[in-house]
Write a protein that holds these residues in place. Structure first.
Motif, PDB file in Angstrom:
ATOM      1  N   VAL A 254       0.892  -1.292   0.537  1.00  8.06           N
ATOM      2  CA  VAL A 254       0.065   0.083  -0.010  1.00  8.06           C
ATOM      3  C   VAL A 254       0.624   1.335  -0.580  1.00  8.06           C
ATOM      4  N   ALA A 255       0.724   1.956  -0.826  1.00 10.09           N
ATOM      5  CA  ALA A 255       1.522   3.006  -1.080  1.00 10.09           C
ATOM      6  C   ALA A 255       1.873   3.976   0.044  1.00 10.09           C
ATOM      7  N   ALA A 256       0.639   4.316   0.932  1.00  7.27           N
ATOM      8  CA  ALA A 256       0.836   5.251   2.264  1.00  7.27           C
ATOM      9  C   ALA A 256       1.922   4.589   2.827  1.00  7.27           C
ATOM     10  N   LEU A 257       1.712   3.055   3.185  1.00  2.00           N
ATOM     11  CA  LEU A 257       2.499   1.820   4.081  1.00  2.00           C
ATOM     12  C   LEU A 257       3.846   1.759   3.595  1.00  2.00           C
ATOM     13  N   ARG A 258       4.696   2.106   3.265  1.00  2.00           N
ATOM     14  CA  ARG A 258       6.095   1.611   2.751  1.00  2.00           C
ATOM     15  C   ARG A 258       7.174   0.824   3.761  1.00  2.00           C
ATOM     16  N   ARG A 259       6.908   1.699   4.865  1.00  2.00           N
ATOM     17  CA  ARG A 259       8.331   1.797   5.716  1.00  2.00           C
ATOM     18  C   ARG A 259       7.814   0.300   6.957  1.00  2.00           C
ATOM     19  N   PRO A 260       8.572  -0.417   7.402  1.00  3.12           N
ATOM     20  CA  PRO A 260       8.940  -1.719   7.893  1.00  3.12           C
ATOM     21  C   PRO A 260       7.919  -1.522   8.835  1.00  3.12           C
ATOM     22  N   SER A 261       8.203   0.478   9.567  1.00  6.59           N
ATOM     23  CA  SER A 261       7.473   0.401  10.869  1.00  6.59           C
ATOM     24  C   SER A 261       5.744   0.612  10.595  1.00  6.59           C
ATOM     25  N   ASP A 262       5.311   1.043   9.362  1.00  3.31           N
ATOM     26  CA  ASP A 262       4.018   0.926   9.715  1.00  3.31           C
ATOM     27  C   ASP A 262       3.473  -0.346   9.610  1.00  3.31           C
ATOM     28  N   VAL A 263       3.960  -1.142   8.983  1.00  4.18           N
ATOM     29  CA  VAL A 263       3.592  -2.826   9.003  1.00  4.18           C
ATOM     30  C   VAL A 263       3.648  -3.727  10.279  1.00  4.18           C
ATOM     31  N   THR A 264       3.830  -2.657  11.319  1.00  3.37           N
ATOM     32  CA  THR A 264       4.592  -4.896  12.220  1.00  3.37           C
ATOM     33  C   THR A 264       3.550  -5.053  12.684  1.00  3.37           C
ATOM     34  N   LEU A 265       3.327  -6.181  13.807  1.00  2.74           N
ATOM     35  CA  LEU A 265       2.114  -6.589  14.079  1.00  2.74           C
ATOM     36  C   LEU A 265       1.167  -5.908  14.297  1.00  2.74           C
ATOM     37  N   PRO A 266       1.472  -5.579  15.300  1.00  6.91           N
ATOM     38  CA  PRO A 266       1.079  -4.113  16.428  1.00  6.91           C
ATOM     39  C   PRO A 266       0.283  -3.092  15.470  1.00  6.91           C
ATOM     40  N   ARG A 267       1.151  -2.658  14.505  1.00  9.73           N
ATOM     41  CA  ARG A 267       0.316  -1.914  13.798  1.00  9.73           C
ATOM     42  C   ARG A 267      -0.519  -2.384  12.602  1.00  9.73           C
ATOM     43  N   VAL A 268      -0.474  -3.630  12.054  1.00  7.00           N
ATOM     44  CA  VAL A 268      -1.528  -4.484  11.272  1.00  7.00           C
ATOM     45  C   VAL A 268      -2.464  -4.308  11.643  1.00  7.00           C
ATOM     46  N   GLU A 270      -3.876  -2.944  14.522  1.00  7.16           N
ATOM     47  CA  GLU A 270      -4.810  -1.810  15.036  1.00  7.16           C
ATOM     48  C   GLU A 270      -4.940  -0.853  13.544  1.00  7.16           C
ATOM     49  N   MET A 271      -4.596  -1.105  12.075  1.00  2.62           N
ATOM     50  CA  MET A 271      -4.889  -0.332  11.417  1.00  2.62           C
ATOM     51  C   MET A 271      -5.701  -0.623  11.524  1.00  2.62           C
ATOM     52  N   PRO A 272      -7.283  -1.404  11.217  1.00  5.09           N
ATOM     53  CA  PRO A 272      -8.392  -0.636  10.684  1.00  5.09           C
ATOM     54  C   PRO A 272      -9.224   0.233  11.740  1.00  5.09           C
ATOM     55  N   PHE A 273      -8.414   0.560  12.983  1.00  3.27           N
ATOM     56  CA  PHE A 273      -9.182   1.581  13.813  1.00  3.27           C
ATOM     57  C   PHE A 273      -8.336   2.998  13.951  1.00  3.27           C
ATOM     58  N   ALA A 274      -7.224   2.507  13.257  1.00  2.63           N
ATOM     59  CA  ALA A 274      -5.914   3.903  13.740  1.00  2.63           C
ATOM     60  C   ALA A 274      -6.507   5.429  12.337  1.00  2.63           C
ATOM     61  N   GLU A 275      -6.457   6.120  12.441  1.00  6.31           N
ATOM     62  CA  GLU A 275      -6.389   7.041  11.760  1.00  6.31           C
ATOM     63  C   GLU A 275      -5.882   6.560  10.237  1.00  6.31           C
ATOM     64  N   GLN A 276      -6.830   6.914   9.069  1.00  5.96           N
ATOM     65  CA  GLN A 276      -6.293   6.602   8.152  1.00  5.96           C
ATOM     66  C   GLN A 276      -5.342   7.366   7.074  1.00  5.96           C
ATOM     67  N   ARG A 277      -4.506   7.422   5.868  1.00  5.42           N
ATOM     68  CA  ARG A 277      -4.203   7.725   4.937  1.00  5.42           C
ATOM     69  C   ARG A 277      -4.593   7.942   3.716  1.00  5.42           C
ATOM     70  N   ASP A 278      -4.603   8.679   2.905  1.00 10.04           N
ATOM     71  CA  ASP A 278      -4.871   8.094   1.938  1.00 10.04           C
ATOM     72  C   ASP A 278      -3.755   6.974   0.971  1.00 10.04           C
ATOM     73  N   ALA A 279      -4.752   5.586   0.882  1.00  8.39           N
ATOM     74  CA  ALA A 279      -3.958   4.454   0.637  1.00  8.39           C
ATOM     75  C   ALA A 279      -2.819   4.618  -0.564  1.00  8.39           C
ATOM     76  N   TRP A 280      -3.251   5.569  -1.567  1.00  6.68           N
ATOM     77  CA  TRP A 280      -2.735   5.812  -2.850  1.00  6.68           C
ATOM     78  C   TRP A 280      -1.787   6.453  -3.096  1.00  6.68           C
ATOM     79  N   ARG A 281      -1.045   7.504  -1.993  1.00  3.13           N
ATOM     80  CA  ARG A 281      -1.008   8.052  -1.834  1.00  3.13           C
ATOM     81  C   ARG A 281       0.451   7.873  -1.741  1.00  3.13           C
TER      82      ARG A 281
END
Ligand SMILES: [Zn+2]
Length: 290
Positions: A254-268, A270-281
């Motif tokens: 997903v373009a907005a989530l390119r850093r490994p720190s964006d996709v750790t287990l806790p981040r994955v 909590e992702m639906p409940f966290a503030e959303q970024r434009d996924a395609w930017r």
């Protein structure tokens, strides 16, 4: 009266049984292990993350999903499929067809309505929140096939129940389709390089790894294609099939989530409940270009 009832009870007993659990379990485990072996031998895409970390994270997400399916989907959908077969409810049950044809048609329609669900999972904002953790994987392999957020599994329960009730899918059709679709989903997420001509031929029937790789692109126009799950015919019918992107030019994720720190287990999780970024930017605000 009793002579009338006996055969009907016999028929409903036969219809009450789906595939034995060990058949589905063996198909899933055997396919997963075979694909993991093939991914070692013939990888299609270069890995971004270390394999062990990636697999462990995906299996943890998958474990929660499996629990959600056991607790919420199976106790509702399996009795519903038995009821549908017993009472002859739903579309295919009303058609004057032999049992095998009703089962085949139900499998086709279950697969088509999963295509529709997949489109909704991308188009409806709150559903995308739950589908995004699946797409946010920086690598695509057999473990990604199991990495669905438990919230997406819960959200899909009413849809699954509606599929079964409207189509009239009994236990045989339901369990056959579920087994086929899980094996296919493992296959088309796998990071296995098939000979191009073999994959081209297979692609006329089912979804293939290169085909589904395009759906996991960070480029929106590419991700908005190839929504099919088992049979590829649904994308062909809707004109949403794309085979024109070479796999080496696809960036997975997903373009907005390119850093490994964006996709750790806790981040994955909590992702639906966290503030959303434009996924395609991308994080700098630009749109990724191929
Ligand atoms: Zn998707």
């Amino acid at each position: 009266m009793s002579t009338k009832k006996t055969p009907r009870r016999g028929a409903s007993r036969r219809g009450a049984r789906g595939l034995p659990a060990w058949v589905s379990g063996a198909a899933l485990a055997g396919t997963f292990l075979a694909l993991v072996w093939l991914e070692h031998r013939r990888p299609l895409r270069k890995r971004v993350e270390p394999r062990a970390v990636h697999t462990a994270r995906n299996l943890a997400v998958a474990g929660l999903s499996a629990a959600a399916i056991q607790l919420a989907e199976r106790p509702l959908v399996e009795p519903l499929a038995r009821l549908v077969a017993r009472r002859r409810l739903g579309l295919v049950q009303r058609l004057p067809l032999p049992a095998w044809a009703r089962t085949a048609l139900a499998v086709l329609l279950l697969d088509y309505t999963l295509y529709l669900w997949h489109v909704l999972a991308h188009r409806v904002d709150w559903l995308w929140r739950f589908h995004q953790p699946h797409h946010a994987d920086l690598d695509l392999d057999a473990s990604t096939a199991l990495r669905f957020h438990f919230g997406e599994m819960l959200a899909s329960v009413p849809w699954r129940a509606a599929q079964v009730a409207a189509i009239g899918a009994g236990p045989v059709a339901l369990s056959l389709w579920q087994t086929l679709v899980v094996v296919e989903i493992l296959f088309h997420h796998s990071n296995v390089e098939l000979p191009a001509d073999v994959e081209r031929r297979l692609g006329w029937l089912v979804v293939t790894p290169r085909m589904h790789g395009i759906h996991h692109s960070i480029v929106r126009e590419e991700a908005d294609s190839n929504w099919s799950n088992l049979l590829s015919v649904w994308d062909r019918l809707h004109g949403t099939l794309r085979l024109d992107v070479p796999q080496e030019e696809v960036t997975i994720g997903v373009a907005a989530l390119r850093r490994p720190s964006d996709v750790t287990l806790p981040r994955v999780l909590e992702m639906p409940f966290a503030e959303q970024r434009d996924a395609w930017r991308l994080p700098d605000g630009s749109r990724p270009q191929r």
